[in-house]
Enzyme design. Structure first.
Site, short mmCIF file in Angstrom:
data_model
loop_
_atom_site.label_atom_id
_atom_site.label_comp_id
_atom_site.label_asym_id
_atom_site.label_seq_id
_atom_site.Cartn_x
_atom_site.Cartn_y
_atom_site.Cartn_z
N ASN A 173 37.97 37.04 26.79
CA ASN A 173 38.30 35.85 27.60
C ASN A 173 39.21 34.85 26.87
OD1 ASN A 173 35.08 35.85 29.30
ND2 ASN A 173 37.04 36.61 30.06
N GLY B 295 36.52 31.96 39.25
CA GLY B 295 37.94 31.72 39.56
C GLY B 295 38.23 31.94 41.04
N ARG B 296 37.70 33.03 41.59
CA ARG B 296 37.93 33.33 43.01
C ARG B 296 37.27 32.28 43.91
NH1 ARG B 296 36.05 39.31 42.26
NH2 ARG B 296 35.62 38.44 40.19
N ASP C 144 30.14 36.32 37.15
CA ASP C 144 31.56 36.51 37.48
C ASP C 144 31.90 35.95 38.86
OD1 ASP C 144 34.13 37.39 36.98
OD2 ASP C 144 33.74 39.46 37.62
C1 IPE Z 1 33.25 39.33 32.40
O1 IPE Z 1 34.05 38.84 33.41
C2 IPE Z 1 32.96 38.27 31.40
C3 IPE Z 1 32.11 37.17 31.84
C4 IPE Z 1 31.59 37.03 33.03
C5 IPE Z 1 31.84 36.19 30.84
P1 IPE Z 1 35.63 38.97 33.38
O2 IPE Z 1 36.13 38.28 34.58
O3 IPE Z 1 36.17 38.53 32.07
O4 IPE Z 1 35.83 40.54 33.49
P2 IPE Z 1 37.04 41.40 34.05
O5 IPE Z 1 38.30 40.90 33.38
O6 IPE Z 1 37.08 41.18 35.53
O7 IPE Z 1 36.68 42.81 33.71
C1 IPE Z 2 33.50 34.27 35.23
O1 IPE Z 2 34.34 33.96 36.29
C2 IPE Z 2 33.56 33.27 34.11
C3 IPE Z 2 34.17 33.79 32.88
C4 IPE Z 2 34.65 35.00 32.69
C5 IPE Z 2 34.24 32.87 31.76
P1 IPE Z 2 35.86 34.34 36.28
O2 IPE Z 2 36.62 33.21 35.68
O3 IPE Z 2 36.09 35.67 35.63
O4 IPE Z 2 36.15 34.43 37.82
P2 IPE Z 2 37.10 35.46 38.56
O5 IPE Z 2 36.65 36.82 38.19
O6 IPE Z 2 38.50 35.17 38.08
O7 IPE Z 2 36.91 35.15 40.00
MG MG Z 3 36.13 37.55 36.38
#
Ligand code: IPE
Ligand code: IPE
Ligand code: MG
Length: 249
Positions: A77, A32-33, A29
Protein backbone atom coordinates in the site's frame (compact mmCIF):
# COMPACT_ATOMS: atom_id res chain seq x y z
CA UNK A 1 -13.64 -18.66 -2.77
CA UNK A 2 -17.32 -18.16 -3.28
CA UNK A 3 -18.98 -14.82 -3.52
CA UNK A 4 -21.37 -14.59 -0.65
CA UNK A 5 -24.24 -12.22 -1.29
CA UNK A 6 -26.90 -10.99 1.11
CA UNK A 7 -29.51 -13.02 -0.71
CA UNK A 8 -27.96 -16.21 0.66
CA UNK A 9 -28.35 -15.14 4.27
CA UNK A 10 -30.48 -17.40 6.33
CA UNK A 11 -32.78 -15.30 8.47
CA UNK A 12 -33.82 -18.07 10.82
CA UNK A 13 -30.34 -19.02 12.13
CA UNK A 14 -29.03 -16.94 15.01
CA UNK A 15 -25.57 -16.72 16.55
CA UNK A 16 -26.56 -18.65 19.63
CA UNK A 17 -27.27 -21.70 17.45
CA UNK A 18 -23.86 -21.89 15.84
CA UNK A 19 -20.24 -22.61 16.66
CA UNK A 20 -18.26 -19.37 16.43
CA UNK A 21 -14.82 -19.32 14.83
CA UNK A 22 -12.05 -18.75 17.35
CA UNK A 23 -10.02 -16.51 15.05
CA UNK A 24 -11.51 -14.22 12.38
CA UNK A 25 -9.51 -12.22 9.84
CA UNK A 26 -10.91 -9.27 7.92
CA UNK A 27 -9.45 -7.69 4.79
CA UNK A 28 -10.94 -4.23 5.26
CA UNK A 29 -11.37 -3.41 1.57
CA UNK A 30 -13.51 -1.04 -0.49
CA UNK A 31 -12.94 2.34 1.19
CA UNK A 32 -11.84 3.98 -2.07
CA UNK A 33 -14.84 2.73 -4.06
CA UNK A 34 -17.19 3.82 -1.27
CA UNK A 35 -15.79 7.36 -1.48
CA UNK A 36 -15.81 7.42 -5.28
CA UNK A 37 -19.51 6.48 -5.36
CA UNK A 38 -20.19 9.57 -3.26
CA UNK A 39 -17.88 11.89 -5.17
CA UNK A 40 -15.62 12.16 -2.10
CA UNK A 41 -11.82 11.92 -1.83
CA UNK A 42 -10.44 8.46 -1.03
CA UNK A 43 -9.34 9.74 2.38
CA UNK A 44 -13.04 10.21 3.28
CA UNK A 45 -13.52 6.51 2.52
CA UNK A 46 -10.68 5.66 4.87
CA UNK A 47 -12.20 7.81 7.66
CA UNK A 48 -15.52 6.03 7.21
CA UNK A 49 -13.69 2.67 7.15
CA UNK A 50 -11.92 3.53 10.42
CA UNK A 51 -15.33 4.08 12.08
CA UNK A 52 -16.51 0.70 10.79
CA UNK A 53 -13.35 -0.89 12.19
CA UNK A 54 -14.06 0.49 15.70
CA UNK A 55 -17.66 -0.72 15.53
CA UNK A 56 -16.87 -4.23 14.28
CA UNK A 57 -13.91 -4.76 16.65
CA UNK A 58 -16.14 -3.90 19.60
CA UNK A 59 -18.92 -6.11 18.29
CA UNK A 60 -16.60 -9.09 17.71
CA UNK A 61 -15.28 -8.75 21.24
CA UNK A 62 -18.80 -8.50 22.69
CA UNK A 63 -20.08 -11.63 20.98
CA UNK A 64 -17.10 -13.69 22.17
CA UNK A 65 -14.65 -13.86 19.27
CA UNK A 66 -11.24 -14.70 20.80
CA UNK A 67 -8.92 -13.38 18.07
CA UNK A 68 -9.62 -10.77 15.40
CA UNK A 69 -6.98 -9.85 12.83
CA UNK A 70 -7.72 -6.85 10.63
CA UNK A 71 -5.72 -5.96 7.53
CA UNK A 72 -5.30 -2.21 7.71
CA UNK A 73 -2.24 -1.49 5.53
CA UNK A 74 -0.25 -3.86 3.35
CA UNK A 75 3.44 -3.82 2.42
CA UNK A 76 2.20 -2.92 -1.09
CA UNK A 77 0.00 0.00 0.00
CA UNK A 78 3.02 2.37 0.13
CA UNK A 79 2.62 2.58 -3.68
CA UNK A 80 -0.42 4.79 -3.21
CA UNK A 81 -0.26 8.59 -3.58
CA UNK A 82 1.60 10.22 -0.68
CA UNK A 83 -1.49 12.18 0.39
CA UNK A 84 -3.49 8.98 0.77
CA UNK A 85 -0.70 7.24 2.72
CA UNK A 86 -0.43 10.30 5.00
CA UNK A 87 -4.19 10.27 5.61
CA UNK A 88 -4.03 6.59 6.58
CA UNK A 89 -1.10 7.18 8.96
CA UNK A 90 -3.08 10.00 10.60
CA UNK A 91 -6.05 7.67 11.08
CA UNK A 92 -3.82 5.00 12.66
CA UNK A 93 -2.31 7.60 14.97
CA UNK A 94 -5.75 8.91 15.95
CA UNK A 95 -6.93 5.41 16.76
CA UNK A 96 -3.88 4.59 18.85
CA UNK A 97 -4.13 7.87 20.79
CA UNK A 98 -7.83 7.35 21.34
CA UNK A 99 -7.40 3.78 22.55
CA UNK A 100 -4.77 4.91 25.07
CA UNK A 101 -6.99 7.74 26.29
CA UNK A 102 -10.47 6.23 26.25
CA UNK A 103 -10.12 2.49 26.51
CA UNK A 104 -8.26 2.12 29.80
CA UNK A 105 -11.00 -0.12 31.16
CA UNK A 106 -11.36 -2.09 27.97
CA UNK A 107 -10.75 -5.84 27.84
CA UNK A 108 -9.29 -5.91 24.30
CA UNK A 109 -5.63 -6.88 23.94
CA UNK A 110 -4.13 -4.86 21.10
CA UNK A 111 -1.21 -6.20 19.05
CA UNK A 112 0.41 -4.88 15.91
CA UNK A 113 1.57 -7.28 13.25
CA UNK A 114 3.80 -6.28 10.35
CA UNK A 115 7.19 -4.68 9.73
CA UNK A 116 7.43 -1.80 12.18
CA UNK A 117 10.68 -0.41 10.82
CA UNK A 118 8.79 1.79 8.34
CA UNK A 119 6.86 3.78 10.95
CA UNK A 120 7.76 7.10 12.55
CA UNK A 121 9.21 7.11 16.10
CA UNK A 122 5.96 8.68 17.32
CA UNK A 123 3.85 5.88 15.84
CA UNK A 124 6.22 3.23 17.18
CA UNK A 125 5.90 4.69 20.65
CA UNK A 126 2.10 4.60 20.41
CA UNK A 127 2.16 0.98 19.24
CA UNK A 128 4.38 -0.03 22.13
CA UNK A 129 2.28 1.89 24.68
CA UNK A 130 -0.93 0.31 23.39
CA UNK A 131 0.55 -3.17 23.56
CA UNK A 132 1.98 -2.54 27.00
CA UNK A 133 -1.22 -1.14 28.50
CA UNK A 134 -3.34 -4.02 27.15
CA UNK A 135 -0.84 -6.87 27.63
CA UNK A 136 -2.50 -8.45 30.69
CA UNK A 137 -6.08 -8.11 29.53
CA UNK A 138 -8.18 -11.22 29.29
CA UNK A 139 -10.47 -10.29 26.41
CA UNK A 140 -10.26 -10.58 22.63
CA UNK A 141 -6.85 -10.30 20.98
CA UNK A 142 -7.05 -7.65 18.27
CA UNK A 143 -4.20 -7.91 15.77
CA UNK A 144 -3.88 -4.77 13.70
CA UNK A 145 -1.95 -5.63 10.53
CA UNK A 146 -0.01 -2.53 9.52
CA UNK A 147 2.75 -2.67 6.92
CA UNK A 148 1.91 -6.35 6.89
CA UNK A 149 2.63 -8.71 3.99
CA UNK A 150 2.47 -12.49 4.15
CA UNK A 151 5.57 -12.85 1.96
CA UNK A 152 7.57 -10.30 3.96
CA UNK A 153 6.55 -12.10 7.16
CA UNK A 154 7.81 -15.42 5.76
CA UNK A 155 11.09 -13.84 4.61
CA UNK A 156 11.64 -12.44 8.12
CA UNK A 157 10.98 -15.90 9.58
CA UNK A 158 13.30 -17.61 7.06
CA UNK A 159 16.10 -15.17 7.79
CA UNK A 160 15.85 -15.74 11.51
CA UNK A 161 15.84 -19.54 11.01
CA UNK A 162 18.82 -19.30 8.64
CA UNK A 163 20.67 -17.17 11.19
CA UNK A 164 20.07 -19.74 13.92
CA UNK A 165 21.26 -22.49 11.57
CA UNK A 166 24.39 -20.51 10.70
CA UNK A 167 25.05 -20.01 14.42
CA UNK A 168 24.75 -23.77 15.01
CA UNK A 169 21.59 -23.35 17.15
CA UNK A 170 19.22 -25.11 14.73
CA UNK A 171 19.53 -28.19 12.53
CA UNK A 172 17.65 -28.16 9.18
CA UNK A 173 15.74 -31.29 10.18
CA UNK A 174 14.41 -29.48 13.26
CA UNK A 175 12.39 -27.10 11.09
CA UNK A 176 8.75 -28.15 11.10
CA UNK A 177 5.39 -26.37 10.92
CA UNK A 178 5.46 -25.36 14.56
CA UNK A 179 8.98 -23.95 14.31
CA UNK A 180 7.94 -21.81 11.33
CA UNK A 181 4.63 -20.71 12.96
CA UNK A 182 6.54 -19.64 16.06
CA UNK A 183 8.64 -17.18 14.02
CA UNK A 184 5.61 -15.40 12.54
CA UNK A 185 4.01 -12.23 13.93
CA UNK A 186 1.09 -14.38 15.06
CA UNK A 187 3.29 -16.71 17.12
CA UNK A 188 1.30 -18.44 19.86
CA UNK A 189 -2.07 -17.64 18.28
CA UNK A 190 -4.38 -20.13 16.56
CA UNK A 191 -4.63 -19.94 12.76
CA UNK A 192 -7.60 -17.97 11.40
CA UNK A 193 -10.71 -20.11 10.93
CA UNK A 194 -12.60 -17.54 8.88
CA UNK A 195 -11.38 -14.71 6.65
CA UNK A 196 -13.93 -12.14 5.52
CA UNK A 197 -13.25 -9.99 2.48
CA UNK A 198 -15.77 -7.24 1.84
CA UNK A 199 -15.87 -5.39 -1.50
CA UNK A 200 -16.19 -8.53 -3.61
CA UNK A 201 -12.52 -9.08 -4.52
CA UNK A 202 -11.56 -12.76 -4.80
CA UNK A 203 -7.93 -12.66 -3.68
CA UNK A 204 -5.76 -12.84 -0.60
CA UNK A 205 -3.71 -9.69 -1.39
CA UNK A 206 -0.85 -11.14 0.68
CA UNK A 207 -2.86 -11.54 3.91
CA UNK A 208 -1.84 -14.29 6.39
CA UNK A 209 -0.48 -16.55 3.64
CA UNK A 210 0.92 -19.25 5.91
CA UNK A 211 -1.76 -19.02 8.60
CA UNK A 212 -4.72 -19.18 6.17
CA UNK A 213 -3.86 -22.62 4.77
CA UNK A 214 -7.23 -23.97 5.95
CA UNK A 215 -9.16 -20.78 6.62
CA UNK A 216 -12.70 -20.52 5.25
CA UNK A 217 -13.03 -17.48 2.99
CA UNK A 218 -16.26 -15.50 2.88
CA UNK A 219 -16.24 -12.85 0.16
CA UNK A 220 -19.00 -10.27 0.54
CA UNK A 221 -20.38 -7.69 -1.86
CA UNK A 222 -20.59 -4.89 0.71
CA UNK A 223 -17.91 -2.15 0.77
CA UNK A 224 -16.07 -1.95 4.11
CA UNK A 225 -17.46 1.46 5.24
CA UNK A 226 -20.99 0.05 4.79
CA UNK A 227 -20.20 -3.17 6.69
CA UNK A 228 -22.65 -3.70 9.55
CA UNK A 229 -22.83 -6.00 12.57
CA UNK A 230 -25.46 -7.94 10.61
CA UNK A 231 -22.90 -8.54 7.83
CA UNK A 232 -20.48 -9.93 10.41
CA UNK A 233 -23.28 -12.21 11.69
CA UNK A 234 -24.02 -13.34 8.13
CA UNK A 235 -20.36 -14.28 7.59
CA UNK A 236 -20.32 -16.23 10.87
CA UNK A 237 -23.47 -18.09 9.88
CA UNK A 238 -22.03 -18.88 6.44
CA UNK A 239 -18.84 -20.12 8.14
CA UNK A 240 -20.85 -22.40 10.43
CA UNK A 241 -22.38 -24.10 7.38
CA UNK A 242 -19.04 -25.00 5.87
CA UNK A 243 -17.70 -28.53 6.13
CA UNK A 244 -14.04 -28.21 7.11
CA UNK A 245 -12.14 -31.36 6.22
CA UNK A 246 -8.49 -30.29 6.55
CA UNK A 247 -7.61 -32.78 3.82
CA UNK A 248 -9.45 -35.63 5.50
CA UNK A 249 -12.76 -37.14 4.44
C1 IPE B 1 -5.69 -5.27 0.71
O1 IPE B 1 -6.43 -4.41 -0.07
C2 IPE B 1 -4.99 -4.53 1.80
C3 IPE B 1 -5.84 -3.97 2.84
C4 IPE B 1 -7.14 -4.05 2.90
C5 IPE B 1 -5.13 -3.30 3.88
P1 IPE B 1 -5.85 -3.75 -1.39
O2 IPE B 1 -6.90 -2.85 -1.90
O3 IPE B 1 -4.51 -3.16 -1.15
O4 IPE B 1 -5.67 -5.02 -2.33
P2 IPE B 1 -5.66 -5.15 -3.91
O5 IPE B 1 -4.69 -4.13 -4.45
O6 IPE B 1 -7.06 -4.88 -4.37
O7 IPE B 1 -5.27 -6.57 -4.17
C1 IPE C 1 -8.94 -0.61 1.87
O1 IPE C 1 -9.69 0.12 0.96
C2 IPE C 1 -8.02 0.24 2.69
C3 IPE C 1 -6.59 0.03 2.40
C4 IPE C 1 -6.08 -0.80 1.51
C5 IPE C 1 -5.65 0.81 3.18
P1 IPE C 1 -9.11 0.53 -0.44
O2 IPE C 1 -8.46 1.86 -0.31
O3 IPE C 1 -8.25 -0.54 -1.02
O4 IPE C 1 -10.44 0.67 -1.27
P2 IPE C 1 -10.67 0.27 -2.79
O5 IPE C 1 -10.29 -1.16 -2.93
O6 IPE C 1 -9.80 1.17 -3.61
O7 IPE C 1 -12.12 0.51 -3.01
MG1 MG D 1 -8.67 -2.14 -2.21
Amino acid sequence: MALFGKKQQSAEISLKDIQLPEHVGIIMDGNGRWAKKRGLPRSAGHSAGAKTFRKIARYASNIGIKYLTVYAFSTENWKRPQGEVDALMRLFTDYMNESLRDFRDDSIKLRFIGDRSAFSPGMLKLMEENEEISRDREGMVLNLAMNYGGRAELITAMRSLAQDAADGKLRPEDIDEKVVSDRLYTSGEPDPDLIIRPSGENRTSNFLLWQSAYAEYVIMDVLWPDFKESDFDAALIEYAKRNRRFGGV
